[in-house]
Design a protein around this motif. Structure first.
Motif, PDB file in Angstrom:
ATOM      1  N   THR A   1      66.284  38.675  44.447  1.00 21.93           N
ATOM      2  CA  THR A   1      67.086  38.308  43.277  1.00 21.93           C
ATOM      3  C   THR A   1      68.534  37.987  43.620  1.00 21.93           C
ATOM      4  OG1 THR A   1      67.664  40.619  42.832  1.00 21.93           O
ATOM      5  CG2 THR A   1      65.722  39.728  41.680  1.00 21.93           C
ATOM      6  N   GLY A   2      68.996  38.480  44.766  1.00 16.46           N
ATOM      7  CA  GLY A   2      70.400  38.296  45.117  1.00 16.46           C
ATOM      8  C   GLY A   2      71.298  39.363  44.500  1.00 16.46           C
TER       9      GLY A   2
ATOM     10  N   ARG B   1      66.549  38.721  33.457  1.00 16.41           N
ATOM     11  CA  ARG B   1      65.791  37.475  33.660  1.00 16.41           C
ATOM     12  C   ARG B   1      65.403  37.272  35.130  1.00 16.41           C
ATOM     13  NH1 ARG B   1      65.519  34.444  29.139  1.00 16.41           N
ATOM     14  NH2 ARG B   1      67.011  34.900  27.491  1.00 16.41           N
ATOM     15  N   LEU B   2      66.314  37.548  36.040  1.00 13.29           N
ATOM     16  CA  LEU B   2      66.009  37.421  37.471  1.00 13.29           C
ATOM     17  C   LEU B   2      64.888  38.367  37.888  1.00 13.29           C
ATOM     18  CD1 LEU B   2      69.580  37.233  39.049  1.00 13.29           C
ATOM     19  CD2 LEU B   2      67.821  35.465  39.179  1.00 13.29           C
ATOM     20  N   ILE B   3      65.011  39.612  37.474  1.00 18.31           N
ATOM     21  CA  ILE B   3      64.003  40.613  37.842  1.00 18.31           C
ATOM     22  C   ILE B   3      62.654  40.271  37.221  1.00 18.31           C
ATOM     23  CG2 ILE B   3      63.366  43.039  37.561  1.00 18.31           C
ATOM     24  CD1 ILE B   3      66.443  43.622  37.847  1.00 18.31           C
TER      25      ILE B   3
ATOM     26  N   TYR C   1      73.032  48.142  42.717  1.00 20.28           N
ATOM     27  CA  TYR C   1      72.977  47.719  41.316  1.00 20.28           C
ATOM     28  C   TYR C   1      71.568  47.891  40.774  1.00 20.28           C
ATOM     29  CZ  TYR C   1      73.494  44.681  37.204  1.00 20.28           C
ATOM     30  OH  TYR C   1      73.513  44.174  35.930  1.00 20.28           O
ATOM     31  N   ILE C   2      70.557  47.463  41.540  1.00 19.67           N
ATOM     32  CA  ILE C   2      69.154  47.631  41.135  1.00 19.67           C
ATOM     33  C   ILE C   2      68.871  49.122  40.915  1.00 19.67           C
ATOM     34  CG2 ILE C   2      66.752  47.442  41.914  1.00 19.67           C
ATOM     35  CD1 ILE C   2      67.636  44.671  41.515  1.00 19.67           C
TER      36      ILE C   2
ATOM     37  N   THR D   1      59.554  47.080  47.219  1.00 22.67           N
ATOM     38  CA  THR D   1      60.634  48.053  47.203  1.00 22.67           C
ATOM     39  C   THR D   1      61.817  47.526  46.405  1.00 22.67           C
ATOM     40  OG1 THR D   1      61.691  47.168  49.178  1.00 22.67           O
ATOM     41  CG2 THR D   1      59.985  48.877  49.514  1.00 22.67           C
ATOM     42  N   GLN D   2      62.692  48.439  46.030  1.00 27.59           N
ATOM     43  CA  GLN D   2      63.927  48.024  45.373  1.00 27.59           C
ATOM     44  C   GLN D   2      64.737  47.121  46.295  1.00 27.59           C
ATOM     45  OE1 GLN D   2      66.242  51.250  43.729  1.00 27.59           O
ATOM     46  NE2 GLN D   2      64.426  52.246  42.890  1.00 27.59           N
ATOM     47  N   ALA D   3      64.725  47.408  47.585  1.00 25.14           N
ATOM     48  CA  ALA D   3      65.468  46.591  48.552  1.00 25.14           C
ATOM     49  C   ALA D   3      64.940  45.162  48.584  1.00 25.14           C
ATOM     50  CB  ALA D   3      65.400  47.216  49.933  1.00 25.14           C
ATOM     51  N   THR D   4      63.624  45.015  48.530  1.00 27.53           N
ATOM     52  CA  THR D   4      63.029  43.675  48.518  1.00 27.53           C
ATOM     53  C   THR D   4      63.385  42.950  47.233  1.00 27.53           C
ATOM     54  OG1 THR D   4      61.213  44.399  49.924  1.00 27.53           O
ATOM     55  CG2 THR D   4      60.857  42.388  48.657  1.00 27.53           C
TER      56      THR D   4
END
Length: 73
Positions: free
Chosen positions: A28-29, A51-53, A34-35, A20-23
């Motif tokens: 990622t922090g 880069r994190l994603i 924002y996601i 999920t987007q929440a996960t």
């Protein structure tokens, strides 16, 4: 009428990985809003966010960065 998701590559990877987007946000922090805003095209992702994603989704940053999308510094 067809609706396209601006950051469809991320959405597709999330679905493939049953994430999920929440996960993604938790790992990622980055904030969930924002996601969501990046995926919906309301905000341009920063290079750091890309880069994190990409790292979490185990893909190259170029695989999820739309060619015509500007990346914020």
């Amino acid at each position: 009428m067809t609706t396209t998701v601006p950051w469809a590559a991320v959405t597709a990877q999330l679905q493939r990985q049953d994430m999920t987007q929440a996960t993604l946000a938790r790992i990622t922090g980055l904030s969930p809003s924002y996601i969501n805003d990046m995926i919906r095209g309301r905000r341009a992702p920063t290079e750091r966010a890309v880069r994190l994603i990409a790292a979490v989704l185990q893909v190259a940053p170029g695989d999820i960065r739309p060619a015509d999308e500007e990346v914020a510094a």
